[in-house]
Scaffold this motif. Structure first.
Motif, PDB file in Angstrom:
ATOM      1  N   ARG A   2       1.972  -1.112 -12.026  1.00  0.00           N
ATOM      2  CA  ARG A   2       3.459  -1.017 -12.027  1.00  0.00           C
ATOM      3  C   ARG A   2       3.866  -2.554 -12.885  1.00  0.00           C
ATOM      4  O   ARG A   2       4.862  -2.650 -13.411  1.00  0.00           O
ATOM      5  CB  ARG A   2       4.185  -0.934 -10.898  1.00  0.00           C
ATOM      6  CG  ARG A   2       4.201   0.589 -10.335  1.00  0.00           C
ATOM      7  CD  ARG A   2       5.100   0.644  -9.251  1.00  0.00           C
ATOM      8  NE  ARG A   2       4.839  -0.296  -8.085  1.00  0.00           N
ATOM      9  CZ  ARG A   2       4.431   0.056  -6.872  1.00  0.00           C
ATOM     10  NH1 ARG A   2       4.197   1.244  -6.627  1.00  0.00           N
ATOM     11  NH2 ARG A   2       4.018  -0.686  -6.075  1.00  0.00           N
ATOM     12  N   HIS A  27     -11.131   6.115  -7.709  1.00  0.00           N
ATOM     13  CA  HIS A  27     -10.393   5.437  -8.149  1.00  0.00           C
ATOM     14  C   HIS A  27     -10.449   4.972  -9.629  1.00  0.00           C
ATOM     15  O   HIS A  27      -9.666   3.834 -10.147  1.00  0.00           O
ATOM     16  CB  HIS A  27      -9.681   4.327  -7.356  1.00  0.00           C
ATOM     17  CG  HIS A  27      -8.953   4.779  -6.035  1.00  0.00           C
ATOM     18  ND1 HIS A  27      -7.852   5.369  -5.710  1.00  0.00           N
ATOM     19  CD2 HIS A  27      -9.873   4.689  -4.747  1.00  0.00           C
ATOM     20  CE1 HIS A  27      -8.006   5.513  -4.487  1.00  0.00           C
ATOM     21  NE2 HIS A  27      -8.807   5.362  -4.121  1.00  0.00           N
ATOM     22  N   HIS A  30      -8.005   4.044 -12.636  1.00  0.00           N
ATOM     23  CA  HIS A  30      -6.881   3.001 -12.297  1.00  0.00           C
ATOM     24  C   HIS A  30      -7.409   1.468 -12.201  1.00  0.00           C
ATOM     25  O   HIS A  30      -6.633   0.191 -12.130  1.00  0.00           O
ATOM     26  CB  HIS A  30      -6.341   2.984 -11.131  1.00  0.00           C
ATOM     27  CG  HIS A  30      -5.486   4.417 -10.883  1.00  0.00           C
ATOM     28  ND1 HIS A  30      -4.692   4.835 -11.643  1.00  0.00           N
ATOM     29  CD2 HIS A  30      -5.908   5.416 -10.264  1.00  0.00           C
ATOM     30  CE1 HIS A  30      -4.079   6.061 -11.354  1.00  0.00           C
ATOM     31  NE2 HIS A  30      -5.013   6.202 -10.273  1.00  0.00           N
ATOM     32  N   ARG A 143       0.025  -3.806   3.672  1.00  0.00           N
ATOM     33  CA  ARG A 143       1.090  -3.148   4.403  1.00  0.00           C
ATOM     34  C   ARG A 143       1.779  -4.321   5.102  1.00  0.00           C
ATOM     35  O   ARG A 143       2.639  -4.072   6.561  1.00  0.00           O
ATOM     36  CB  ARG A 143       0.380  -2.334   5.385  1.00  0.00           C
ATOM     37  CG  ARG A 143      -0.090  -0.898   4.588  1.00  0.00           C
ATOM     38  CD  ARG A 143      -0.461   0.034   5.475  1.00  0.00           C
ATOM     39  NE  ARG A 143      -1.397   1.003   4.881  1.00  0.00           N
ATOM     40  CZ  ARG A 143      -0.859   1.768   4.209  1.00  0.00           C
ATOM     41  NH1 ARG A 143       0.237   2.007   3.683  1.00  0.00           N
ATOM     42  NH2 ARG A 143      -1.977   2.804   3.451  1.00  0.00           N
ATOM     43  N   GLY A 149       7.071  -2.523   2.293  1.00  0.00           N
ATOM     44  CA  GLY A 149       6.624  -1.246   1.843  1.00  0.00           C
ATOM     45  C   GLY A 149       6.398  -1.147   0.460  1.00  0.00           C
ATOM     46  O   GLY A 149       6.232  -0.171   0.087  1.00  0.00           O
ATOM     47  N   PHE A 151       3.818  -1.666  -1.297  1.00  0.00           N
ATOM     48  CA  PHE A 151       2.658  -1.252  -1.657  1.00  0.00           C
ATOM     49  C   PHE A 151       2.353  -0.170  -1.025  1.00  0.00           C
ATOM     50  O   PHE A 151       1.028   0.389  -1.021  1.00  0.00           O
ATOM     51  CB  PHE A 151       1.627  -2.198  -1.862  1.00  0.00           C
ATOM     52  CG  PHE A 151       1.988  -3.526  -2.564  1.00  0.00           C
ATOM     53  CD1 PHE A 151       1.454  -3.424  -4.033  1.00  0.00           C
ATOM     54  CD2 PHE A 151       2.067  -4.696  -2.017  1.00  0.00           C
ATOM     55  CE1 PHE A 151       1.992  -4.273  -4.872  1.00  0.00           C
ATOM     56  CE2 PHE A 151       2.500  -5.762  -2.889  1.00  0.00           C
ATOM     57  CZ  PHE A 151       2.397  -5.683  -4.125  1.00  0.00           C
ATOM     58  N   ASP A 152       3.345   0.476  -0.073  1.00  0.00           N
ATOM     59  CA  ASP A 152       2.601   1.790   0.827  1.00  0.00           C
ATOM     60  C   ASP A 152       2.100   2.851  -0.101  1.00  0.00           C
ATOM     61  O   ASP A 152       1.232   3.432   0.269  1.00  0.00           O
ATOM     62  CB  ASP A 152       3.649   2.198   1.417  1.00  0.00           C
ATOM     63  CG  ASP A 152       4.078   1.122   2.908  1.00  0.00           C
ATOM     64  OD1 ASP A 152       3.187   0.067   2.792  1.00  0.00           O
ATOM     65  OD2 ASP A 152       5.044   1.229   3.358  1.00  0.00           O
ATOM     66  N   ASP A 153       2.707   3.218  -1.363  1.00  0.00           N
ATOM     67  CA  ASP A 153       2.190   4.459  -2.010  1.00  0.00           C
ATOM     68  C   ASP A 153       0.976   4.370  -2.692  1.00  0.00           C
ATOM     69  O   ASP A 153       0.428   4.975  -3.124  1.00  0.00           O
ATOM     70  CB  ASP A 153       3.459   4.785  -3.022  1.00  0.00           C
ATOM     71  CG  ASP A 153       3.889   3.598  -4.286  1.00  0.00           C
ATOM     72  OD1 ASP A 153       3.675   2.382  -3.703  1.00  0.00           O
ATOM     73  OD2 ASP A 153       3.850   4.050  -5.078  1.00  0.00           O
ATOM     74  N   VAL A 154       0.330   2.725  -2.886  1.00  0.00           N
ATOM     75  CA  VAL A 154      -0.947   2.863  -3.558  1.00  0.00           C
ATOM     76  C   VAL A 154      -2.002   2.164  -2.660  1.00  0.00           C
ATOM     77  O   VAL A 154      -2.754   1.784  -3.223  1.00  0.00           O
ATOM     78  CB  VAL A 154      -0.576   2.177  -4.919  1.00  0.00           C
ATOM     79  CG1 VAL A 154       0.074   2.659  -6.055  1.00  0.00           C
ATOM     80  CG2 VAL A 154       0.170   0.435  -4.609  1.00  0.00           C
TER      81      VAL A 154
END
Length: 157
Positions: A2, A27, A30, A143, A149, A151-154
């Motif tokens: 991002r 991964h 990415h 975390r 939050g 970076f919670d999704d990645v």
């Protein structure tokens, strides 16, 4: 991603502080490079890191991973073209530009690497216990409350 950053895997397989080969492969799309030489790592860790980079078809990078002043500059990544800005560096890392991983050699270098490895033991015993149980979560953990939050999704761990 991002942020338009280059995503590098630091010291794979080194104890519990990075990704293993399976996670790197999972991964792969990415990632832009794998650290294939780390001054702190033992020979078998660096050899395995090079194997992981090869298996995943990712270029390598070198790092001093210096926590002790004397280890600064133990290892580095040399690109074929001059890097004048942070944007140049990110571009070369993301594009897989040709590079070599360089490092110092000799007894002094080996001793500095051993001192870094011993320091890692200290950081991952008493200091980690202090941070986790007395002071709270480590400030670099994805975390951590300071990241709210973000970076919670990645986060992989």
């Amino acid at each position: 991603a991002r942020q338009g950053a280059a995503v590098l895997v630091p010291h794979p397989t080194l104890l519990n502080v990075s990704l293993d080969g399976e996670a790197v492969a999972a991964h792969r799309e990415h990632l832009h490079a794998v650290e294939t030489y780390n001054a702190k790592s033992r020979r078998r860790h660096n050899e395995r890191a090079r194997e992981i980079a090869g298996e995943c078809d990712l270029p390598g990078v070198g790092s001093s991973y210096a926590h002790l002043r004397g280890t600064v500059g133990e290892a580095w990544t040399a690109f074929e073209r001059p890097i004048d800005t942070a944007a140049d560096l990110v571009e070369d890392l993301r594009s897989g530009a040709p590079r070599t991983v360089e490092r110092r050699a000799g007894l002094g270098s080996r001793l500095r690497g051993l001192a870094e490895f011993a320091h890692l033991g200290y950081e991952n015993t008493w200091r980690k216990l202090d941070r986790l149980f007395l002071s709270g979560m480590e400030p670099t953990h994805p975390r951590h409350v300071a990241y709210d939050g973000g970076f919670d999704d990645v986060a992989v761990y």
